[in-house]
Design an enzyme around this catalytic site. Structure first.
Site, short mmCIF file in Angstrom:
data_model
loop_
_atom_site.label_atom_id
_atom_site.label_comp_id
_atom_site.label_asym_id
_atom_site.label_seq_id
_atom_site.Cartn_x
_atom_site.Cartn_y
_atom_site.Cartn_z
N ASP A 6 0.87 -1.18 0.00
CA ASP A 6 0.00 0.00 0.00
C ASP A 6 0.91 1.22 0.00
O ASP A 6 2.12 1.11 0.22
CB ASP A 6 -0.90 0.01 1.26
CG ASP A 6 -1.77 1.26 1.35
OD1 ASP A 6 -2.31 1.68 0.31
OD2 ASP A 6 -1.91 1.83 2.45
N SER A 7 0.30 2.38 -0.20
CA SER A 7 1.08 3.62 -0.14
C SER A 7 1.53 3.92 1.30
O SER A 7 2.43 4.70 1.50
CB SER A 7 0.22 4.77 -0.63
OG SER A 7 -0.92 4.89 0.20
N CYS A 69 -4.15 -1.22 -2.12
CA CYS A 69 -4.26 0.23 -2.29
C CYS A 69 -5.13 0.47 -3.51
O CYS A 69 -4.78 0.06 -4.61
CB CYS A 69 -2.87 0.80 -2.50
SG CYS A 69 -2.84 2.57 -2.86
N ASN A 70 -6.27 1.11 -3.30
CA ASN A 70 -7.16 1.38 -4.44
C ASN A 70 -6.52 2.29 -5.46
O ASN A 70 -6.70 2.11 -6.66
CB ASN A 70 -8.45 2.05 -3.95
CG ASN A 70 -9.37 1.09 -3.24
OD1 ASN A 70 -10.36 0.64 -3.80
ND2 ASN A 70 -9.06 0.79 -1.99
N GLU A 148 -3.51 9.12 8.37
CA GLU A 148 -2.07 8.94 8.59
C GLU A 148 -1.61 9.79 9.78
O GLU A 148 -0.62 9.49 10.42
CB GLU A 148 -1.27 9.30 7.33
CG GLU A 148 -1.55 8.38 6.12
CD GLU A 148 -0.62 7.15 6.03
OE1 GLU A 148 0.48 7.20 6.57
OE2 GLU A 148 -1.04 6.15 5.41
N CYS A 180 -10.89 3.07 -0.51
CA CYS A 180 -9.53 3.39 -0.09
C CYS A 180 -9.27 2.57 1.17
O CYS A 180 -10.13 2.55 2.07
CB CYS A 180 -9.41 4.88 0.23
SG CYS A 180 -7.81 5.32 0.94
N THR A 181 -8.14 1.91 1.20
CA THR A 181 -7.90 0.99 2.32
C THR A 181 -7.62 1.72 3.64
O THR A 181 -7.53 1.09 4.69
CB THR A 181 -6.76 0.01 1.99
OG1 THR A 181 -5.61 0.77 1.59
CG2 THR A 181 -7.16 -0.92 0.88
N HIS A 182 -7.49 3.03 3.58
CA HIS A 182 -7.38 3.79 4.83
C HIS A 182 -8.74 4.00 5.50
O HIS A 182 -8.82 4.22 6.71
CB HIS A 182 -6.78 5.18 4.58
CG HIS A 182 -5.30 5.19 4.36
ND1 HIS A 182 -4.70 4.62 3.26
CD2 HIS A 182 -4.29 5.73 5.10
CE1 HIS A 182 -3.40 4.82 3.33
NE2 HIS A 182 -3.12 5.48 4.44
N1 DGL Z 1 -4.79 3.23 0.94
C1 DGL Z 1 -4.65 3.92 -0.30
C2 DGL Z 1 -5.84 3.64 -1.21
O1 DGL Z 1 -6.50 2.62 -1.01
C3 DGL Z 1 -4.36 5.36 0.02
C4 DGL Z 1 -4.00 6.14 -1.09
C5 DGL Z 1 -3.10 7.27 -0.86
O2 DGL Z 1 -1.95 7.06 -0.48
O3 DGL Z 1 -3.52 8.40 -1.17
O4 DGL Z 1 -6.15 4.34 -2.15
#
Ligand code: DGL
Length: 263
Positions: A6-7, A69-70, A148, A180-182
């Protein structure tokens, strides 16, 4: 080994679901905390990072890659599948399936980063599988930095969430995809603001279930647990907030290791 990237730390919501579904398989996680967020970045940059992240996981011994990460999955999953000779799973397909199965009135809301919403991937995939279902989407660029930053239950975060969800409420979505996985970390403040009857979908558990079926059928893939080898969690920058959020997601202290500088 199952490789997950993921990011940042949001993809740990997916890693945790995989750990629960497949406790006998070793997992390696990479969160690109030094270059997060991906959402505001161009597709070219996100593709570049996704390639590097995949290469890193494969170098560490991953035999299966999960794009948790989407933003990365929306622009890079086809390329990653073409360029790397490993099975690739991602978080968008299962969320699309769940949303189609869940909606009753045929109006599905999708929230995600700018990159994910701009790619229009959810609308395209839902239109291909269920042409009668309408998709209303909204980019929510402030949510990843808030997560974050650990602002999971702050008044300011609630205000931002309410503001972002307003147009979706007006369109009377009965299903909301957390694209979004966040965002699962904000679920407790999203659910009451979108409405308690709206089905809120996050794909962590279904990616894990999909992966489990795959692993059962492909037991020769070289992902067996090596005695004494625990799961590893790498990031490109070890920060206090990353440590705090990782602990919150897993409910235990997570040892974040610094990935090498070649990324
Ligand atoms: N968790 C990432 C997603 O699912 C976050 C993306 C990001 O870093 O902006 O999109």
């Amino acid at each position: 080994m199952i490789g997950v990237f993921d990011s940042g730390v949001g993809g740990m919501t997916v890693a945790r679901a995989i750990e629960e579904a497949l406790p006998d398989y070793p997992l390696i996680y990479f969160g690109d905390t030094a270059r997060s967020p991906y959402g505001p970045k161009s597709p070219e940059r996100i593709i570049h990072y996704s390639r590097q992240n995949t290469r890193f996981l494969l170098e560490q011994g991953a035999r299966v890659v999960v794009i948790a990460c989407n933003s990365a999955a929306s622009v890079a999953s086809d390329l990653i599948r073409q360029e790397f000779d490993v099975p690739v799973f991602e978080v968008i397909t299962p969320a699309v399936q769940q949303a189609i199965a869940a909606t009753r009135n045929g109006v599905v809301g999708v929230i995600g980063t700018r990159a994910t919403i701009r790619s229009d991937i959810y609308r395209k995939m839902i239109a291909a599988a269920a042409p009668g279902v309408k998709v209303v989407s909204s980019p929510c660029p402030l949510l990843v930095p808030l997560v974050e930053e650990g602002w999971l239950d702050r008044r300011e975060t609630k205000m931002v969430v309410r503001r972002y969800l307003h147009p979706l409420k007006m369109k009377q979505v009965d299903t909301l995809v957390l694209g979004c996985t966040h965002y699962p970390l904000l679920r407790n403040i999203i659910q009451p603001r979108i409405g308690k009857r709206v089905r809120v979908i996050d794909s962590a558990a279904s990616v894990a279930a999909e992966l489990r079926v795959f692993m059962e059928k492909n037991s020769d893939i070289g992902c067996d647990m090596v005695a004494g080898q625990g799961n590893r969690y790498y990031v490109s920058d070890v920060t206090d907030t990353a440590l705090e959020i990782a602990a919150k997601i897993f409910g235990r202290k997570i040892n974040l290791e610094l990935a090498n500088d070649n990324l």
